[in-house]
Design a protein around this motif. Structure first.
Motif, short mmCIF file in Angstrom:
data_model
loop_
_atom_site.label_atom_id
_atom_site.label_comp_id
_atom_site.label_asym_id
_atom_site.label_seq_id
_atom_site.Cartn_x
_atom_site.Cartn_y
_atom_site.Cartn_z
N THR A 20 34.37 5.51 67.41
CA THR A 20 35.69 4.97 67.06
C THR A 20 35.84 3.54 67.56
O THR A 20 36.37 2.67 66.85
CB THR A 20 36.79 5.88 67.63
N SER A 21 35.37 3.29 68.77
CA SER A 21 35.45 1.92 69.30
C SER A 21 34.63 0.97 68.43
O SER A 21 35.02 -0.17 68.19
CB SER A 21 34.98 1.87 70.75
N SER A 22 33.48 1.44 67.94
CA SER A 22 32.65 0.61 67.08
C SER A 22 33.36 0.29 65.76
O SER A 22 33.30 -0.83 65.27
CB SER A 22 31.33 1.32 66.76
N LEU A 23 34.04 1.30 65.21
CA LEU A 23 34.82 1.06 63.98
C LEU A 23 35.86 -0.03 64.22
O LEU A 23 35.97 -0.98 63.43
CB LEU A 23 35.52 2.36 63.55
N VAL A 24 36.60 0.10 65.32
CA VAL A 24 37.69 -0.84 65.60
C VAL A 24 37.13 -2.25 65.82
O VAL A 24 37.69 -3.24 65.34
CB VAL A 24 38.49 -0.37 66.83
N VAL A 25 35.99 -2.34 66.52
CA VAL A 25 35.36 -3.65 66.74
C VAL A 25 34.89 -4.25 65.41
O VAL A 25 35.07 -5.45 65.15
CB VAL A 25 34.19 -3.53 67.74
N ALA A 26 34.32 -3.41 64.55
CA ALA A 26 33.85 -3.91 63.25
C ALA A 26 35.02 -4.44 62.42
O ALA A 26 34.91 -5.49 61.78
CB ALA A 26 33.11 -2.80 62.49
N ILE A 27 36.15 -3.73 62.45
CA ILE A 27 37.34 -4.20 61.73
C ILE A 27 37.83 -5.52 62.34
O ILE A 27 38.17 -6.46 61.62
CB ILE A 27 38.45 -3.12 61.76
N ALA A 28 37.85 -5.58 63.68
CA ALA A 28 38.30 -6.80 64.36
C ALA A 28 37.43 -8.00 63.96
O ALA A 28 37.95 -9.08 63.66
CB ALA A 28 38.25 -6.60 65.88
N VAL A 29 36.12 -7.78 63.93
CA VAL A 29 35.21 -8.88 63.57
C VAL A 29 35.43 -9.31 62.12
O VAL A 29 35.41 -10.51 61.81
CB VAL A 29 33.74 -8.47 63.83
N GLN A 30 35.67 -8.33 61.24
CA GLN A 30 35.96 -8.70 59.83
C GLN A 30 37.23 -9.55 59.76
O GLN A 30 37.29 -10.51 58.98
CB GLN A 30 36.12 -7.43 58.98
N HIS A 31 38.22 -9.21 60.56
CA HIS A 31 39.46 -10.01 60.58
C HIS A 31 39.17 -11.42 61.08
O HIS A 31 39.68 -12.39 60.54
CB HIS A 31 40.51 -9.33 61.47
N VAL A 32 38.38 -11.51 62.13
CA VAL A 32 38.03 -12.84 62.69
C VAL A 32 37.30 -13.67 61.63
O VAL A 32 37.62 -14.84 61.41
CB VAL A 32 37.15 -12.69 63.95
N LEU A 33 36.33 -13.04 60.95
CA LEU A 33 35.53 -13.77 59.96
C LEU A 33 36.37 -14.24 58.78
O LEU A 33 36.08 -15.26 58.16
CB LEU A 33 34.38 -12.89 59.46
N SER A 34 37.41 -13.48 58.46
CA SER A 34 38.23 -13.86 57.32
C SER A 34 39.41 -14.74 57.73
O SER A 34 40.27 -15.05 56.90
CB SER A 34 38.72 -12.61 56.57
N GLY A 35 39.45 -15.13 59.01
CA GLY A 35 40.49 -16.05 59.47
C GLY A 35 41.84 -15.40 59.70
O GLY A 35 42.84 -16.09 59.85
N ARG A 36 41.89 -14.07 59.74
CA ARG A 36 43.17 -13.36 59.98
C ARG A 36 43.07 -12.66 61.33
O ARG A 36 42.83 -11.46 61.39
CB ARG A 36 43.42 -12.32 58.88
#
Lengths: 88, 224
Positions: free
Chosen positions: B100-116
Motif C-alpha cells: 500500500t505504501s508503494s502504491l501511494v508513493v507511485a501515485i505521489a511520484v506521478q503527481h510530481v511528474l505531472s506538476g500537480r
C-alpha cells in the motif's frame, strides 16, 4: 487509462496475488512442499516484476535497464527453483 | 497493438534548476496517431545512480535468497519446524502495509511528474505511516519470538530470519528517513528539475524496499 488508475489496478492485482500465495502457503500438503515452494516463489517474483515495471516506471525506461531488471527476476526464479529441486 | 505510452519531459535547463514538466498519457489504438514519432520516448526513471544502487542491493539480496534455499534443502525438517513459529498473519499485514505504501508513493511520484504536487506531502506522509506501521509490527513480532526463546543463535532458520529481516528493517528505517525528506521537499510551492528527480529516485528506493520484502515474505512465511 490514467496513470493513477493503472497503478491502482496493479496494486489490486498485487493484493490478490498475496492472498493467493497466502492460501497456497497455508494449505500446502505434506509431500508437496517443493511444488508449493516453486509456485510461491514464482508468484513472489511475478509481484516483483509488477512493482518494477509499474511502480518503478520501468515500462518507460531504456530497454537495457528493463532487460536487466527482468533478467534479474528470471535468474532468481530459475536459481531458487533449481536449488529447491536439486538440493536435499 | 496494445497501448502506446507517451512520456515527454519538457523544459530542460542547464545547471540543475530546470522547471521540468512531465506529461504521461496512455493512448488507446482508437485514438488518432498524432505525435507517434515522439511516442515511446524512453527515459531513465530517477537517475542512473539510484539504479546502480538498487541493482547492486537486489543482487546482494538474491545471494541471501539462494543461500537460504540451499540451507533449507539440507535441513528441510528443521526449517519446517521453525517455520511454524512464525506468524503468517503478521507477515501478511506487513506485506499489505508495504504494498500500500508503494502504491501511494507511485501515485505521489506521478503527481510530481505531472506538476500537480499539492497533495504530494500528504501522500508521502501516508506512505511514511505505513512504513512506521511495518516497523511496529516487526518489533511486535521480534519481541514475541525472543520471549519464546528464538534468537539469532541456536537455530539456523532463525539465524537467517533475524539477519535477513534485520538487514531489510534497516532499509525500511532508511526509507522512512527518505520519505521524511521527500515530505519536506515536496512542501515547496514549486519544484526544480533536480528536486523532481530526487522525488522519483526516493520513490524507486522505497519500491525496492517493498519488492525485497515480497520475496522475504515468500521465503520465510509461506514456504515450508
Amino acid at each position: 487509462m490514467t496513470a493513477t488508475r493503472r497503478i491502482t489496478t496493479v496494486w489490486l492485482g498485487l493484493l490478490a496475488l498475496t492472498f493467493a500465495s497466502f492460501l497456497v502457503g497455508v494449505e500446502q500438503g505434506a509431500g508437496l512442499e517443493s511444488v508449493a515452494a516453486i509456485v510461491i516463489v514464482g508468484v513472489a517474483l511475478f509481484k516483483v516484476r509488477l512493482i518494477g515495471v509499474h511502480f518503478m516506471d520501468l515500462r518507460v525506461a531504456p530497454r537495457a535497464l528493463r532487460l536487466i531488471f527482468e533478467g534479474y527476476v528470471l535468474a532468481v526464479f530459475i536459481a531458487l527453483t533449481v536449488i529447491d529441486l536439486t538440493i536435499s | 497493438m496494445g497501448r502506446v505510452i507517451v512520456a515527454a519531459s519538457l523544459g530542460q535547463v542547464a545547471g540543475g534548476g530546470a522547471a521540468s514538466v512531465h506529461s504521461e498519457v496512455e493512448v488507446s489504438p482508437s485514438m488518432p496517431p498524432a505525435g507517434t514519432a515522439a511516442a515511446v520516448r524512453r527515459r531513465i526513471p530517477g537517475e542512473e545512480g539510484i539504479w546502480v544502487f538498487v541493482l547492486v542491493d537486489m543482487t546482494v539480496f538474491a545471494l541471501f535468497f539462494a543461500t537460504f534455499m540451499y540451507s533449507r534443502g539440507h535441513n528441510h525438517q528443521a526449517f519446517a519446524t521453525d517455520h511454524a513459529s512464525l506468524s503468517v498473519v503478521l507477515g501478511t499485514v506487513n506485506t499489505l502495509l508495504l504494498l500500500t505504501s508503494s502504491l501511494v508513493v507511485a501515485i505521489a511520484v506521478q503527481h510530481v511528474l505531472s506538476g500537480r504536487h499539492r497533495h504530494v506531502p500528504m501522500l508521502f506522509g501516508a506512505a511514511l505511516a505505513c512504513g512506521l506501521g511495518f516497523i511496529a509490527v516487526k518489533a511486535l513480532e521480534w519481541s514475541h519470538l525472543l520471549m519464546a526463546g528464538k534468537s539469532l543463535v541456536g537455530s539456523e532458520y532463525f539465524s537467517y530470519y533475524f539477519v535477513f529481516t534485520g538487514v531489510h528493517l534497516l532499509h525500511v528505517v532508511l526509507g522512512v528517513a527518505v520519505l521524511s525528506g521527500l515530505i519536506v521537499l515536496s512542501r515547496r510551492p514549486t519544484l526544480s528539475g533536480r528536486q523532481i528527480m530526487i522525488c522519483e529516485a526516493g520513490g524507486i528506493f522505497w519500491h525496492m524496499v517493498d519488492l525485497l520484502w515480497v520475496v522475504l515474505f515468500a521465503l520465510f512465511y509461506l514456504i515450508r
